[in-house]
Design a protein around this motif. Structure first.
Motif, PDB file in Angstrom:
ATOM      1  N   CYS A  35      34.332  53.235 101.571  1.00  0.00           N
ATOM      2  CA  CYS A  35      34.900  54.130 100.556  1.00  0.00           C
ATOM      3  C   CYS A  35      34.935  53.507  99.169  1.00  0.00           C
ATOM      4  N   ASP A  36      34.900  52.174  99.097  1.00  0.00           N
ATOM      5  CA  ASP A  36      35.003  51.435  97.837  1.00  0.00           C
ATOM      6  C   ASP A  36      36.341  51.691  97.147  1.00  0.00           C
ATOM      7  N   ARG A  37      37.348  52.079  97.925  1.00  0.00           N
ATOM      8  CA  ARG A  37      38.686  52.369  97.390  1.00  0.00           C
ATOM      9  C   ARG A  37      39.798  51.743  98.216  1.00  0.00           C
ATOM     10  N   GLY A  38      39.452  50.914  99.199  1.00  0.00           N
ATOM     11  CA  GLY A  38      40.464  50.258 100.016  1.00  0.00           C
ATOM     12  C   GLY A  38      41.129  51.151 101.042  1.00  0.00           C
ATOM     13  N   GLN A  39      40.494  52.278 101.379  1.00  0.00           N
ATOM     14  CA  GLN A  39      41.134  53.227 102.278  1.00  0.00           C
ATOM     15  C   GLN A  39      40.561  53.256 103.685  1.00  0.00           C
ATOM     16  N   CYS A  40      39.360  52.722 103.897  1.00  0.00           N
ATOM     17  CA  CYS A  40      38.728  52.885 105.214  1.00  0.00           C
ATOM     18  C   CYS A  40      38.720  51.621 106.057  1.00  0.00           C
ATOM     19  N   GLY A  41      38.788  50.442 105.448  1.00  0.00           N
ATOM     20  CA  GLY A  41      38.826  49.195 106.198  1.00  0.00           C
ATOM     21  C   GLY A  41      37.476  48.636 106.604  1.00  0.00           C
ATOM     22  N   ALA A  42      36.377  49.321 106.291  1.00  0.00           N
ATOM     23  CA  ALA A  42      35.053  48.845 106.695  1.00  0.00           C
ATOM     24  C   ALA A  42      34.706  47.495 106.066  1.00  0.00           C
ATOM     25  N   CYS A  43      35.328  47.180 104.948  1.00  0.00           N
ATOM     26  CA  CYS A  43      35.011  45.947 104.221  1.00  0.00           C
ATOM     27  C   CYS A  43      36.001  44.814 104.515  1.00  0.00           C
ATOM     28  N   THR A  44      36.779  44.930 105.582  1.00  0.00           N
ATOM     29  CA  THR A  44      37.802  43.931 105.890  1.00  0.00           C
ATOM     30  C   THR A  44      37.184  42.574 106.199  1.00  0.00           C
ATOM     31  N   VAL A  45      37.721  41.550 105.549  1.00  0.00           N
ATOM     32  CA  VAL A  45      37.376  40.149 105.799  1.00  0.00           C
ATOM     33  C   VAL A  45      38.687  39.367 105.822  1.00  0.00           C
ATOM     34  N   HIS A  46      38.596  38.088 106.126  1.00  0.00           N
ATOM     35  CA  HIS A  46      39.778  37.225 106.074  1.00  0.00           C
ATOM     36  C   HIS A  46      39.683  36.317 104.856  1.00  0.00           C
ATOM     37  N   VAL A  47      40.770  36.201 104.140  1.00  0.00           N
ATOM     38  CA  VAL A  47      40.889  35.237 103.042  1.00  0.00           C
ATOM     39  C   VAL A  47      42.079  34.351 103.389  1.00  0.00           C
ATOM     40  N   ASP A  48      41.799  33.073 103.575  1.00  0.00           N
ATOM     41  CA  ASP A  48      42.824  32.112 103.984  1.00  0.00           C
ATOM     42  C   ASP A  48      43.601  32.606 105.197  1.00  0.00           C
ATOM     43  N   GLY A  49      42.873  33.202 106.147  1.00  0.00           N
ATOM     44  CA  GLY A  49      43.463  33.644 107.400  1.00  0.00           C
ATOM     45  C   GLY A  49      44.129  35.003 107.378  1.00  0.00           C
ATOM     46  N   GLU A  50      44.200  35.637 106.231  1.00  0.00           N
ATOM     47  CA  GLU A  50      44.824  36.957 106.116  1.00  0.00           C
ATOM     48  C   GLU A  50      43.740  38.009 105.924  1.00  0.00           C
ATOM     49  N   ARG A  51      43.928  39.173 106.532  1.00  0.00           N
ATOM     50  CA  ARG A  51      42.930  40.223 106.339  1.00  0.00           C
ATOM     51  C   ARG A  51      43.119  40.893 104.980  1.00  0.00           C
ATOM     52  N   VAL A  52      41.997  41.144 104.337  1.00  0.00           N
ATOM     53  CA  VAL A  52      41.997  41.822 103.036  1.00  0.00           C
ATOM     54  C   VAL A  52      40.844  42.816 103.014  1.00  0.00           C
ATOM     55  N   VAL A  53      41.005  43.857 102.213  1.00  0.00           N
ATOM     56  CA  VAL A  53      39.888  44.762 101.968  1.00  0.00           C
ATOM     57  C   VAL A  53      39.118  44.173 100.783  1.00  0.00           C
ATOM     58  N   SER A  54      37.899  43.777 101.051  1.00  0.00           N
ATOM     59  CA  SER A  54      37.132  43.038 100.048  1.00  0.00           C
ATOM     60  C   SER A  54      36.679  43.901  98.884  1.00  0.00           C
ATOM     61  N   CYS A  55      36.705  45.226  99.042  1.00  0.00           N
ATOM     62  CA  CYS A  55      36.299  46.093  97.931  1.00  0.00           C
ATOM     63  C   CYS A  55      37.340  46.119  96.816  1.00  0.00           C
ATOM     64  N   LEU A  56      38.568  45.716  97.114  1.00  0.00           N
ATOM     65  CA  LEU A  56      39.628  45.689  96.101  1.00  0.00           C
ATOM     66  C   LEU A  56      40.024  44.270  95.696  1.00  0.00           C
ATOM     67  N   THR A  57      39.323  43.283  96.206  1.00  0.00           N
ATOM     68  CA  THR A  57      39.640  41.883  95.932  1.00  0.00           C
ATOM     69  C   THR A  57      38.647  41.332  94.926  1.00  0.00           C
ATOM     70  N   LEU A  58      39.147  40.869  93.788  1.00  0.00           N
ATOM     71  CA  LEU A  58      38.258  40.296  92.777  1.00  0.00           C
ATOM     72  C   LEU A  58      37.846  38.888  93.193  1.00  0.00           C
ATOM     73  N   ALA A  59      36.549  38.664  93.230  1.00  0.00           N
ATOM     74  CA  ALA A  59      36.018  37.376  93.660  1.00  0.00           C
ATOM     75  C   ALA A  59      36.512  36.237  92.775  1.00  0.00           C
ATOM     76  N   ALA A  60      36.715  36.510  91.496  1.00  0.00           N
ATOM     77  CA  ALA A  60      37.145  35.467  90.563  1.00  0.00           C
ATOM     78  C   ALA A  60      38.520  34.906  90.898  1.00  0.00           C
ATOM     79  N   THR A  61      39.300  35.619  91.696  1.00  0.00           N
ATOM     80  CA  THR A  61      40.646  35.151  92.052  1.00  0.00           C
ATOM     81  C   THR A  61      40.643  34.241  93.263  1.00  0.00           C
ATOM     82  N   LEU A  62      39.485  33.972  93.833  1.00  0.00           N
ATOM     83  CA  LEU A  62      39.420  33.289  95.121  1.00  0.00           C
ATOM     84  C   LEU A  62      38.930  31.855  95.061  1.00  0.00           C
ATOM     85  N   GLY A  63      38.939  31.254  93.895  1.00  0.00           N
ATOM     86  CA  GLY A  63      38.525  29.858  93.796  1.00  0.00           C
ATOM     87  C   GLY A  63      39.349  28.991  94.736  1.00  0.00           C
ATOM     88  N   GLY A  64      38.664  28.215  95.577  1.00  0.00           N
ATOM     89  CA  GLY A  64      39.340  27.344  96.527  1.00  0.00           C
ATOM     90  C   GLY A  64      39.764  28.032  97.817  1.00  0.00           C
TER      91      GLY A  64
END
Length: 149
Positions: A35-64
């Motif tokens: 959906c590219d809106r964080g509503q469907c979950g198809a883009c779910t990944v883990h960031v530091d062990g927590e699930r996130v919708v990657s379509c709403l997560t800015l890559a620039a915030t993930l350094g480290g």
């Protein structure tokens, strides 16, 4: 950031989403753009062990940060128990939502709160399956939970 266990140096535009970086720049296409809106979950990944919708997560915030995608769950040729359980229980039909379902399910199992089918359904409610494979998805999660016990 570290992606699927490999340190991955990147220079990103501050507006780039993690989803776009994974798919377009790192060619990890298992994570789906739904959906590219964080509503469907198809883009779910883990960031530091927590699930996130990657379509709403800015890559620039993930350094480290440590990012795990569906490609990072298996260990070589050996499927993750959830991946095998999805096969065993027909937890997919068209397969489009499957990677997001499995990534969310892995987080649900790691959390340990979902024991009953109703609790699993509640914890997985952010992941939509347009084909309606929900009974197989719940059965797969329960199989993986039992095997991990």
């Amino acid at each position: 950031m570290t992606v699927n266990g490999s340190v991955t140096p990147l220079t990103v535009d501050p507006r780039e989403t993690l989803l776009d970086v994974l798919r377009e720049r790192l060619h990890l296409t298992g994570t789906k753009k739904g959906c590219d809106r964080g509503q469907c979950g198809a883009c779910t990944v883990h960031v530091d062990g927590e699930r996130v919708v990657s379509c709403l997560t800015l890559a620039a915030t993930l350094g480290g940060s440590r990012v795990t995608t569906i490609e990072g769950l298996a260990r070589g040729d050996r499927l993750h128990p959830l991946q095998q359980a999805f096969i065993d229980h027909d937890g997919f039909q068209c397969g489009f939502c499957t990677s997001g379902q499995i990534m969310s399910a892995a987080a649900v199992l790691a959390d340990g709160r979902a024991r009953t089918d109703d609790e699993v359904r509640e914890q997985m409610s952010g992941n939509l399956c347009r084909c309606g494979a929900y009974p197989g998805i719940v059965a797969a999660i329960q199989q993986a939970r039992k095997e991990a016990s």
